[in-house]
Structures are given as structure tokens and as C-alpha cells.
Write a protein that holds these residues in place. Structure first.
Motif, PDB file in Angstrom:
ATOM      1  N   SER A 150      -2.847  -9.125  18.910  1.00 53.91           N
ATOM      2  CA  SER A 150      -4.131  -8.495  18.605  1.00 53.91           C
ATOM      3  C   SER A 150      -4.393  -7.375  19.592  1.00 53.91           C
ATOM      4  CB  SER A 150      -5.277  -9.522  18.651  1.00 53.91           C
ATOM      5  OG  SER A 150      -5.407 -10.083  19.944  1.00 53.91           O
ATOM      6  N   ALA A 151      -5.299  -6.478  19.210  1.00 51.20           N
ATOM      7  CA  ALA A 151      -5.628  -5.339  20.069  1.00 51.20           C
ATOM      8  C   ALA A 151      -7.038  -4.863  19.766  1.00 51.20           C
ATOM      9  CB  ALA A 151      -4.638  -4.201  19.838  1.00 51.20           C
ATOM     10  N   GLN A 152      -7.627  -4.192  20.737  1.00 53.02           N
ATOM     11  CA  GLN A 152      -8.915  -3.529  20.552  1.00 53.02           C
ATOM     12  C   GLN A 152      -8.660  -2.041  20.715  1.00 53.02           C
ATOM     13  OE1 GLN A 152     -11.987  -4.747  23.270  1.00 53.02           O
ATOM     14  NE2 GLN A 152     -13.557  -3.476  22.310  1.00 53.02           N
ATOM     15  N   LEU A 153      -8.701  -1.310  19.593  1.00 60.28           N
ATOM     16  CA  LEU A 153      -8.245   0.073  19.590  1.00 60.28           C
ATOM     17  C   LEU A 153      -9.323   1.103  19.285  1.00 60.28           C
ATOM     18  CD1 LEU A 153      -4.873  -0.391  17.649  1.00 60.28           C
ATOM     19  CD2 LEU A 153      -5.236  -0.359  20.130  1.00 60.28           C
ATOM     20  N   VAL A 154     -10.309   0.749  18.487  1.00 61.41           N
ATOM     21  CA  VAL A 154     -11.271   1.738  18.010  1.00 61.41           C
ATOM     22  C   VAL A 154     -12.718   1.326  18.270  1.00 61.41           C
ATOM     23  CG1 VAL A 154     -12.172   2.904  15.945  1.00 61.41           C
ATOM     24  CG2 VAL A 154      -9.705   2.609  16.223  1.00 61.41           C
ATOM     25  N   LEU A 155     -13.053   0.098  17.962  1.00 61.81           N
ATOM     26  CA  LEU A 155     -14.443  -0.333  18.035  1.00 61.81           C
ATOM     27  C   LEU A 155     -14.863  -0.683  19.466  1.00 61.81           C
ATOM     28  CD1 LEU A 155     -14.742  -2.641  14.900  1.00 61.81           C
ATOM     29  CD2 LEU A 155     -15.093  -0.173  15.079  1.00 61.81           C
ATOM     30  N   PRO A 156     -16.138  -0.522  19.788  1.00 61.19           N
ATOM     31  CA  PRO A 156     -16.646  -0.956  21.086  1.00 61.19           C
ATOM     32  C   PRO A 156     -16.803  -2.469  21.117  1.00 61.19           C
ATOM     33  CG  PRO A 156     -18.444  -0.143  19.739  1.00 61.19           C
ATOM     34  CD  PRO A 156     -17.185   0.113  18.957  1.00 61.19           C
ATOM     35  N   GLY A 215       9.291 -23.485   4.441  1.00 63.72           N
ATOM     36  CA  GLY A 215      10.331 -22.582   4.922  1.00 63.72           C
ATOM     37  C   GLY A 215      10.034 -21.110   4.728  1.00 63.72           C
ATOM     38  N   ALA A 216       9.095 -20.772   3.850  1.00 67.51           N
ATOM     39  CA  ALA A 216       8.735 -19.366   3.629  1.00 67.51           C
ATOM     40  C   ALA A 216       8.058 -18.789   4.872  1.00 67.51           C
ATOM     41  CB  ALA A 216       7.815 -19.248   2.425  1.00 67.51           C
ATOM     42  N   ILE A 217       8.189 -17.487   5.022  1.00 65.77           N
ATOM     43  CA  ILE A 217       7.541 -16.767   6.126  1.00 65.77           C
ATOM     44  C   ILE A 217       6.619 -15.713   5.529  1.00 65.77           C
ATOM     45  CG2 ILE A 217       7.896 -15.219   8.085  1.00 65.77           C
ATOM     46  CD1 ILE A 217      10.566 -16.601   8.557  1.00 65.77           C
ATOM     47  N   SER A 218       5.414 -15.616   6.063  1.00 63.63           N
ATOM     48  CA  SER A 218       4.481 -14.592   5.588  1.00 63.63           C
ATOM     49  C   SER A 218       3.883 -13.842   6.761  1.00 63.63           C
ATOM     50  CB  SER A 218       3.370 -15.209   4.731  1.00 63.63           C
ATOM     51  OG  SER A 218       2.576 -16.106   5.484  1.00 63.63           O
ATOM     52  N   THR A 219       3.360 -12.658   6.470  1.00 63.68           N
ATOM     53  CA  THR A 219       2.697 -11.852   7.492  1.00 63.68           C
ATOM     54  C   THR A 219       1.287 -11.504   7.036  1.00 63.68           C
ATOM     55  OG1 THR A 219       3.556  -9.787   6.550  1.00 63.68           O
ATOM     56  CG2 THR A 219       4.851 -10.827   8.293  1.00 63.68           C
ATOM     57  N   LEU A 220       0.390 -11.433   7.992  1.00 56.75           N
ATOM     58  CA  LEU A 220      -0.992 -11.057   7.708  1.00 56.75           C
ATOM     59  C   LEU A 220      -1.457 -10.029   8.719  1.00 56.75           C
ATOM     60  CD1 LEU A 220      -3.795 -11.332   6.399  1.00 56.75           C
ATOM     61  CD2 LEU A 220      -4.201 -13.292   7.908  1.00 56.75           C
ATOM     62  N   ASN A 221      -1.933  -8.893   8.219  1.00 60.41           N
ATOM     63  CA  ASN A 221      -2.550  -7.876   9.056  1.00 60.41           C
ATOM     64  C   ASN A 221      -4.035  -7.795   8.720  1.00 60.41           C
ATOM     65  OD1 ASN A 221      -0.132  -6.993  10.340  1.00 60.41           O
ATOM     66  ND2 ASN A 221       0.398  -5.867   8.496  1.00 60.41           N
ATOM     67  N   ALA A 222      -4.870  -7.731   9.747  1.00 60.31           N
ATOM     68  CA  ALA A 222      -6.311  -7.583   9.556  1.00 60.31           C
ATOM     69  C   ALA A 222      -6.814  -6.491  10.475  1.00 60.31           C
ATOM     70  CB  ALA A 222      -7.039  -8.896   9.848  1.00 60.31           C
ATOM     71  N   SER A 223      -7.726  -5.661   9.966  1.00 60.72           N
ATOM     72  CA  SER A 223      -8.192  -4.528  10.757  1.00 60.72           C
ATOM     73  C   SER A 223      -9.635  -4.170  10.447  1.00 60.72           C
ATOM     74  CB  SER A 223      -7.312  -3.297  10.485  1.00 60.72           C
ATOM     75  OG  SER A 223      -7.840  -2.146  11.117  1.00 60.72           O
ATOM     76  N   TYR A 224     -10.369  -3.855  11.494  1.00 60.29           N
ATOM     77  CA  TYR A 224     -11.678  -3.222  11.376  1.00 60.29           C
ATOM     78  C   TYR A 224     -11.601  -1.763  11.814  1.00 60.29           C
ATOM     79  CZ  TYR A 224     -14.809  -7.144  10.346  1.00 60.29           C
ATOM     80  OH  TYR A 224     -15.486  -8.173   9.742  1.00 60.29           O
ATOM     81  N   ALA A 225     -10.388  -1.284  12.103  1.00 58.05           N
ATOM     82  CA  ALA A 225     -10.219   0.048  12.672  1.00 58.05           C
ATOM     83  C   ALA A 225      -9.574   1.023  11.701  1.00 58.05           C
ATOM     84  CB  ALA A 225      -9.372  -0.044  13.944  1.00 58.05           C
ATOM     85  N   SER A 226      -9.456   0.640  10.434  1.00 59.99           N
ATOM     86  CA  SER A 226      -8.820   1.512   9.452  1.00 59.99           C
ATOM     87  C   SER A 226      -9.829   2.509   8.878  1.00 59.99           C
ATOM     88  CB  SER A 226      -8.214   0.684   8.321  1.00 59.99           C
ATOM     89  OG  SER A 226      -9.206  -0.088   7.686  1.00 59.99           O
ATOM     90  N   ALA A 227      -9.305   3.523   8.197  1.00 55.13           N
ATOM     91  CA  ALA A 227     -10.170   4.581   7.668  1.00 55.13           C
ATOM     92  C   ALA A 227     -10.868   4.182   6.381  1.00 55.13           C
ATOM     93  CB  ALA A 227      -9.343   5.841   7.434  1.00 55.13           C
ATOM     94  N   SER A 228     -10.472   3.050   5.790  1.00 49.67           N
ATOM     95  CA  SER A 228     -11.056   2.656   4.520  1.00 49.67           C
ATOM     96  C   SER A 228     -10.879   1.158   4.324  1.00 49.67           C
ATOM     97  CB  SER A 228     -10.386   3.411   3.361  1.00 49.67           C
ATOM     98  OG  SER A 228      -9.002   3.101   3.316  1.00 49.67           O
ATOM     99  N   GLU A 229     -11.454   0.659   3.241  1.00 48.94           N
ATOM    100  CA  GLU A 229     -11.288  -0.745   2.890  1.00 48.94           C
ATOM    101  C   GLU A 229     -10.013  -0.900   2.067  1.00 48.94           C
ATOM    102  OE1 GLU A 229     -14.127  -4.358   1.254  1.00 48.94           O
ATOM    103  OE2 GLU A 229     -14.678  -2.283   0.842  1.00 48.94           O
TER     104      GLU A 229
END
Length: 335
Positions: free
Chosen positions: A204-210, A226-240
Motif C-alpha cells: 500500500s502507499a499514500q501518493l495523492v490524498l492528504p 489453488g487459483a491466484i487473484s489480484t486486487l488493486n484499489a485506489s482513491y488516487a485515480s483520475a476517474s471511477e
């Protein structure tokens, strides 16, 4: 309004309370008869908007014998005491996700409702979206074969839109930041489609928001099958943006909010679009709760599953903090 609507009191008057109350109005099978929050101005405004009584105290609302259930949208860290009070007063509870901030609180909430014999339902509406229902049906029918991988993204633009005084954007009120607040929705969908998660590796990172909370996070999820999945979540993107791709040995599902759902089967070269209805997931989950209160079935997401779902996020938070792979079983034992 139906002849015998479920009579509810609404607790907590934040913006999400209005989202659920608007769904109540659209449904017609539930009636808001009372509301309470500590702010007199907020509860009076809510009462005027939805034609209910503003209770002077939570205790007064719980003492009202005409109220059958509570719709609880309070901050995460008071889910346990507020739900415990409702259960002990004999009120059923619809609780917004996540169930709590810790696994121990989640378990306690589940237990107090079970002991009191009241229905506990959690608000996880994303899994109910028609495209995910379709994919789940195809998976269960064997059309995907062995599930091998999935990738998900849930992103929103919060730049200049957050209130740092709100518990939703503080580490104390929402530990894990964006991953706990919105990422947990797609943790739920991934487990719904792929199966339970056994281990997590997170960053995780804090990149844009205060503020003091991560606004970007990524998880690698190891599922029990056995399956592998990835999840990305962001409040710092330009859109929804929302994305969910599910890969099986025999078929792949591609979904994103702009392109809709497409299915590509083994041997084919071009995915086929799958029309999906824009169903009202809020009405569905609230009416399911009302039906369960009346003794018909049980909520799709109850306390036990919601606590395990929370443990996946908690494992991701610990992994990001300590830089190691964390098994969900560890969190279930220690959190």
C-alpha cells in the motif's frame, strides 16, 4: 407500500444512510419509522426527508416496540456496541460493511445476534450485480472448468473530495484505508466467484490524498482451490473504474464498467458480449433482509462470512506493514 412492511429505525445519518433509505423508499416493502444520530440537525433533516420520527436517543428508538429492525450505518468502531444494544432489545440488524475493524469485534457481533435470536445481514451489494450473478452461474455449471486466475480493480477519484474529519478517511476509523473502505467489496466478489482465500501478500502507499491513510493498495490473493487473484484499489485515480476478469481452463470472463461483460470460450478467438440488466442491488439486499426477518430464508452474507472477509483485508494490511505473506488463519487466530 405493502400491507405488512418491515418497520425499521435508521442509526447513523451519514451519506450512506441516505443511499440505503432511498432504496427503502424504492422498495415499498420496508418502512422507516424512526431515526437517530447524535447530531440533532442531521436527524431532524433525515426525519423530514423520509417522513419518520427523529428519536431523542438511541435508547428511545430501541425501546419503541413498533420497530422490528435497525439499519446501522454507524462508524466501524462502534458497530459492536450499537449492534449489541439492538440485538439485546430484540431488534434485527442490517449492518453496512465491513462488519467491524477487527476480527474479534466481528465475531462478537455475530455471537450477540445469534444469542439474541435476531437476523444479522451485511451490506455487500456488489456480488449481486447481474454480470457477477451470470458469471457465478456459469462457473457453478462447469463452463469455466478449473479456475486459475482473476484480476480486479476498484478505483475512485477522491482528490479534493475528502473530509479529513470524517472517520472514513482516518487510520483510526478505517484501518487499511482504501483497501478496507472499497477494496473489501471486490474481496467479497472474488471469494464469491473464485472461492475462499487462504493467504495474502499486500502493498500500500499514500501518493495523492492528504491524511494518514493509504490511498493506493494492491493484494495478491491465494485461494484455497489453488487459483491466484489480484486486487488493486485506489482513491488516487483520475476517474471511477471497476474491472473483474476471471480466467478458467475452459473460459474467461471479462468485465469492466465501460465495456460490460464478455465471455471467451476455449477455441474461440473473439469474446461474446453478454447483455446484463442494471439491477437494483440495494433493494435486493434489503428485501432479502426483510424476508429473513419474516422467517423466509436467511441473508446471503451473514456475520461469519463477513468476519472471514474482513480477515482477508486484515491479512493484507499486516502483509503491507511487515512485508511478508500472511495466512488468513493467522489473522483469525490473533486479530
Amino acid at each position: 407500500m405493502t400491507a405488512n412492511p418491515l418497520r425499521v429505525g435508521c442509526l447513523g445519518m451519514g451519506w450512506w444512510s441516505d443511499v440505503l433509505a432511498d432504496a427503502v423508499v424504492r422498495s415499498g416493502k420496508i418502512q422507516i419509522v424512526s431515526c437517530y444520530t447524535r447530531s440533532e440537525d442531521k436527524r431532524n433533516a433525515f426525519a423530514k426527508k423520509y417522513g419518520c420520527t427523529a428519536a431523542p436517543t438511541y435508547e428511545a428508538m430501541l425501546a419503541d416496540n413498533s420497530i422490528e429492525a435497525i439499519i446501522n450505518t454507524t462508524p466501524n468502531d462502534v458497530h459492536l456496541p450499537s449492534t449489541k444494544a439492538a440485538a439485546e432489545a430484540g431488534k434485527h440488524v442490517f449492518l453496512d460493511k465491513p462488519i467491524a475493524n477487527t476480527v474479534s469485534d466481528g465475531r462478537a457481533i455475530t455471537e450477540v445476534c445469534k444469542k439474541a435470536g435476531v437476523v444479522l445481514a451485511l451490506g455487500y451489494q456488489r456480488r449481486r450485480e447481474s454480470h457477477f450473478r451470470y458469471v457465478k452461474k456459469q462457473i457453478d455449471a462447469g463452463a469455466f472448468g478449473k479456475l486459475v486466475n482473476a484480476e480486479a480493480n476498484i478505483s475512485r477519484d477522491r482528490l479534493g473530495k475528502i473530509d479529513l474529519n470524517s472517520w472514513r478517511y482516518q487510520a483510526a476509523g478505517m484501518p487499511g484505508g482504501v483497501m478496507l473502505q472499497i477494496g473489501i467489496h471486490y474481496i467479497d466478489v472474488l471469494e464469491y466467484l473464485i472461492g475462499p482465500v487462504k493467504a495474502v501478500s499486500g502493498r500500500s502507499a499514500q501518493l495523492v490524498l492528504p491524511g494518514d491513510n493509504p490511498d493506493v493498495a494492491s493484494l495478491i490473493l491465494e485461494h484455497e482451490n489453488g487459483a491466484i487473484s489480484t486486487l488493486n484499489a485506489s482513491y488516487a485515480s483520475a476517474s471511477e473504474y471497476y474491472l473483474m476478469n476471471v480466467y478458467g481452463k475452459e473460459a474467461t470472463a471479462y468485465y469492466d464498467m465501460h465495456g460490460g461483460l464478455r465471455i471467451l470460450k476455449r477455441g474461440e478467438t473473439k469474446p461474446a458480449a453478454v447483455p446484463s440488466d442494471n439491477n437494483d442491488t440495494f433493494i435486493e439486499e434489503l428485501e432479502e433482509f426483510a424476508s429473513a426477518v419474516r422467517g423466509n430464508g436467511k441473508p446471503e452474507v451473514g456475520g461469519e462470512f463477513a468476519t472471514t472477509s474482513l480477515a482477508v483485508i486484515r491479512a493484507g494490511v499486516l502483509s503491507a506493514r511487515e512485508g511478508r505473506r500472511v495466512e488468513v488463519a493467522e489473522i483469525l487466530k490473533t486479530d
